[in-house]
Write a protein that holds these residues in place. Structure first.
Motif, short mmCIF file in Angstrom:
data_model
loop_
_atom_site.label_atom_id
_atom_site.label_comp_id
_atom_site.label_asym_id
_atom_site.label_seq_id
_atom_site.Cartn_x
_atom_site.Cartn_y
_atom_site.Cartn_z
N ARG A 86 6.15 -0.42 5.42
CA ARG A 86 5.64 -0.01 3.85
C ARG A 86 5.40 1.18 4.21
O ARG A 86 4.82 1.82 5.58
CB ARG A 86 4.86 -0.99 3.65
CG ARG A 86 4.57 -1.92 3.31
CD ARG A 86 3.25 -2.51 2.33
NE ARG A 86 3.13 -3.85 1.57
CZ ARG A 86 2.53 -4.38 0.75
NH1 ARG A 86 1.28 -3.36 0.94
NH2 ARG A 86 2.69 -5.53 0.86
N ARG A 90 5.91 6.32 -2.43
CA ARG A 90 6.62 5.42 -3.08
C ARG A 90 6.91 6.26 -4.42
O ARG A 90 5.95 7.02 -4.89
CB ARG A 90 5.68 4.51 -4.02
CG ARG A 90 4.82 3.59 -2.43
CD ARG A 90 3.68 2.63 -2.96
NE ARG A 90 3.92 1.92 -4.08
CZ ARG A 90 2.77 0.56 -4.83
NH1 ARG A 90 2.35 1.92 -3.98
NH2 ARG A 90 3.05 0.15 -5.55
N ASP A 91 7.71 5.53 -5.29
CA ASP A 91 8.26 6.23 -6.17
C ASP A 91 7.52 6.13 -7.65
O ASP A 91 7.56 4.71 -8.00
CB ASP A 91 10.06 4.88 -6.45
CG ASP A 91 10.70 5.45 -7.36
OD1 ASP A 91 10.31 6.96 -8.32
OD2 ASP A 91 11.94 6.61 -7.48
N GLU A 94 8.20 3.34 -10.48
CA GLU A 94 7.03 2.07 -9.83
C GLU A 94 5.74 1.80 -11.28
O GLU A 94 5.59 0.64 -11.22
CB GLU A 94 6.50 1.68 -8.56
CG GLU A 94 7.45 1.28 -7.71
CD GLU A 94 7.18 1.56 -6.29
OE1 GLU A 94 5.76 0.73 -5.93
OE2 GLU A 94 7.62 2.57 -5.42
N LYS A 95 5.10 2.67 -11.45
CA LYS A 95 4.76 2.84 -12.09
C LYS A 95 4.21 4.03 -13.30
O LYS A 95 3.71 4.75 -13.95
CB LYS A 95 2.55 3.62 -10.94
CG LYS A 95 2.71 3.21 -9.63
CD LYS A 95 1.78 1.69 -9.85
CE LYS A 95 1.24 0.70 -9.09
NZ LYS A 95 0.44 -0.22 -8.96
N SER A 96 5.60 3.43 -13.93
CA SER A 96 6.35 4.54 -14.76
C SER A 96 5.18 3.88 -16.57
O SER A 96 4.47 5.10 -17.41
CB SER A 96 7.32 3.85 -15.61
OG SER A 96 7.87 3.18 -16.00
N THR A 105 7.26 11.23 -7.00
CA THR A 105 6.77 10.44 -5.98
C THR A 105 5.21 10.71 -6.12
O THR A 105 4.60 11.23 -5.42
CB THR A 105 7.95 10.85 -4.31
OG1 THR A 105 8.64 10.99 -4.68
CG2 THR A 105 7.14 10.25 -3.18
#
Length: 200
Positions: A86, A90-91, A94-96, A105
């Motif tokens: 992991r 993170r992009d 993913e939590k748009s 990021t």
């Protein structure tokens, strides 16, 4: 001259927007978890931040932590990280559904100890009114590898925070655009008309 490894393994982040701030009281562990309460912040890095030497230093710190923890077991994925591990970065896509994550990021940093927080003049910040989700900040962080309950990866440890500027507070709500469909002329089922009160 001997070098203090702790200093080598601590870096200062570029400017980020703070989200999910738990800087004044620790966040309780998730229900059913045996983990300890932790202080923390989620760091949102925009495109400009991702082009800085500080961001590159964070990436190198994460790679170093991965190699230190997992050594010869690592297999490069060809994108600067490792297969099956992991990545702490993170992009935001993913939590748009969350306010402020689009185009970002993000990475989380946590600690069992409360971080110190200062403003631009190095004066202490002691109020949640002054350091909050949505403000702009930078932090000092460490990195460490973990292998727990089948989850393997690298995470950032939070050291201290410096507020760099104010920003609109994150409300924690989803955007109105995500709650509704577009309509031309909506009439709800059984709607009484324009004179009806919501108290009726």
């Amino acid at each position: 001259m001997a070098t203090d490894k702790k200093d080598v393994r601590k870096v200062t982040t570029p400017r980020f927007r703070a989200s999910f701030v738990w800087a004044f009281k620790p966040q309780p562990p998730m229900e059913g978890s045996t983990g300890d309460p932790k202080y923390g912040v989620t760091m949102l890095f925009d495109e400009a931040a991702r082009k800085t030497p500080q961001y590159e230093a964070m990436k190198k710190l994460a790679v170093h932590a991965a190699k230190e923890k997992f050594g010869d077991k690592l297999k490069p994925d060809g994108k600067g990280w490792f297969i099956g591990l992991r990545n702490p970065f993170r992009d935001g896509a993913e939590k748009s559904e969350l306010e402020g994550y689009e185009g970002m990021t993000f990475a989380s940093a946590t600690s069992k100890m409360q971080p110190g927080i200062v403003d631009q003049t190095l004066s202490r910040i002691i109020s949640e009114d002054d350091y909050y989700s949505g403000c702009y900040s930078r932090a000092t962080v460490t990195a460490y590898g973990y292998d727990k309950a089948g989850n393997k990866g690298v995470a950032f440890g939070l050291q201290n925070l410096q507020k760099l500027g104010d920003g609109d507070r994150f409300s924690g709500r989803t955007a109105a655009e995500d709650d509704f469909d577009s309509v031309d002329d909506f009439v709800g089922e059984g709607e009484a008309g324009s004179d009806a009160s919501f108290l009726d």
